[in-house]
Design a protein around this motif. Sequence first.
Motif, PDB file in Angstrom:
ATOM      1  N   ASN A  23       0.837  -1.208   0.000  1.00 37.80           N
ATOM      2  CA  ASN A  23       0.000   0.000   0.000  1.00 37.80           C
ATOM      3  C   ASN A  23       0.864   1.247   0.000  1.00 37.80           C
ATOM      4  OD1 ASN A  23      -2.319  -1.501   0.018  1.00 37.80           O
ATOM      5  ND2 ASN A  23      -2.703  -1.262   2.200  1.00 37.80           N
ATOM      6  N   PHE A  26       2.903   1.447  -3.588  1.00 36.09           N
ATOM      7  CA  PHE A  26       2.078   1.767  -4.751  1.00 36.09           C
ATOM      8  C   PHE A  26       1.198   2.995  -4.551  1.00 36.09           C
ATOM      9  CE2 PHE A  26       2.975  -2.774  -5.519  1.00 36.09           C
ATOM     10  CZ  PHE A  26       3.568  -2.639  -6.763  1.00 36.09           C
ATOM     11  N   VAL A  28      -1.194   3.650  -2.378  1.00 36.48           N
ATOM     12  CA  VAL A  28      -2.560   3.502  -1.883  1.00 36.48           C
ATOM     13  C   VAL A  28      -2.706   4.277  -0.586  1.00 36.48           C
ATOM     14  CG1 VAL A  28      -4.283   1.849  -1.051  1.00 36.48           C
ATOM     15  CG2 VAL A  28      -2.820   1.266  -2.992  1.00 36.48           C
ATOM     16  N   ASN A  29      -1.701   4.179   0.263  1.00 38.69           N
ATOM     17  CA  ASN A  29      -1.704   4.887   1.531  1.00 38.69           C
ATOM     18  C   ASN A  29      -0.274   5.307   1.818  1.00 38.69           C
ATOM     19  OD1 ASN A  29      -2.423   5.915   3.982  1.00 38.69           O
ATOM     20  ND2 ASN A  29      -3.176   3.996   4.838  1.00 38.69           N
ATOM     21  N   ARG A  30      -0.038   6.590   1.957  1.00 36.13           N
ATOM     22  CA  ARG A  30       1.322   7.092   2.108  1.00 36.13           C
ATOM     23  C   ARG A  30       1.855   7.001   3.531  1.00 36.13           C
ATOM     24  NH1 ARG A  30       4.503   6.608  -1.863  1.00 36.13           N
ATOM     25  NH2 ARG A  30       3.600   7.346  -3.762  1.00 36.13           N
ATOM     26  N   THR A  36      -5.908  -0.281   8.239  1.00 41.48           N
ATOM     27  CA  THR A  36      -6.441  -0.447   6.877  1.00 41.48           C
ATOM     28  C   THR A  36      -6.478  -1.907   6.447  1.00 41.48           C
ATOM     29  OG1 THR A  36      -4.268  -0.088   5.917  1.00 41.48           O
ATOM     30  CG2 THR A  36      -5.703   1.831   6.105  1.00 41.48           C
ATOM     31  N   THR A  37      -5.605  -2.726   6.996  1.00 44.81           N
ATOM     32  CA  THR A  37      -5.543  -4.121   6.571  1.00 44.81           C
ATOM     33  C   THR A  37      -5.893  -5.111   7.677  1.00 44.81           C
ATOM     34  OG1 THR A  37      -3.181  -4.073   7.029  1.00 44.81           O
ATOM     35  CG2 THR A  37      -3.858  -3.746   4.738  1.00 44.81           C
TER      36      THR A  37
END
Length: 60
Positions: A23, A26, A28-30, A36-37
């Motif tokens: 994440n 790529f 998705v989350n900085r 989140t997971t």
Amino acid sequence: MKQRITGALMATGLYLLIANAGNFFFGVNRRFDWTTTLWEAAFFFLFIFLLLGYRNNHKK
């Protein structure tokens, strides 16, 4: 049973690390945000736990 739980927990921990790194990489989350997971990891743990039990039952 203890071996199944340990194996599933190790696989889930590895999954959490890879999912959060993916994440972040790529975009998705900085930031590393474990929440989140966590739901994904819970279902992944259940899947691996059941898979290990199924494998052990059909191995004998």
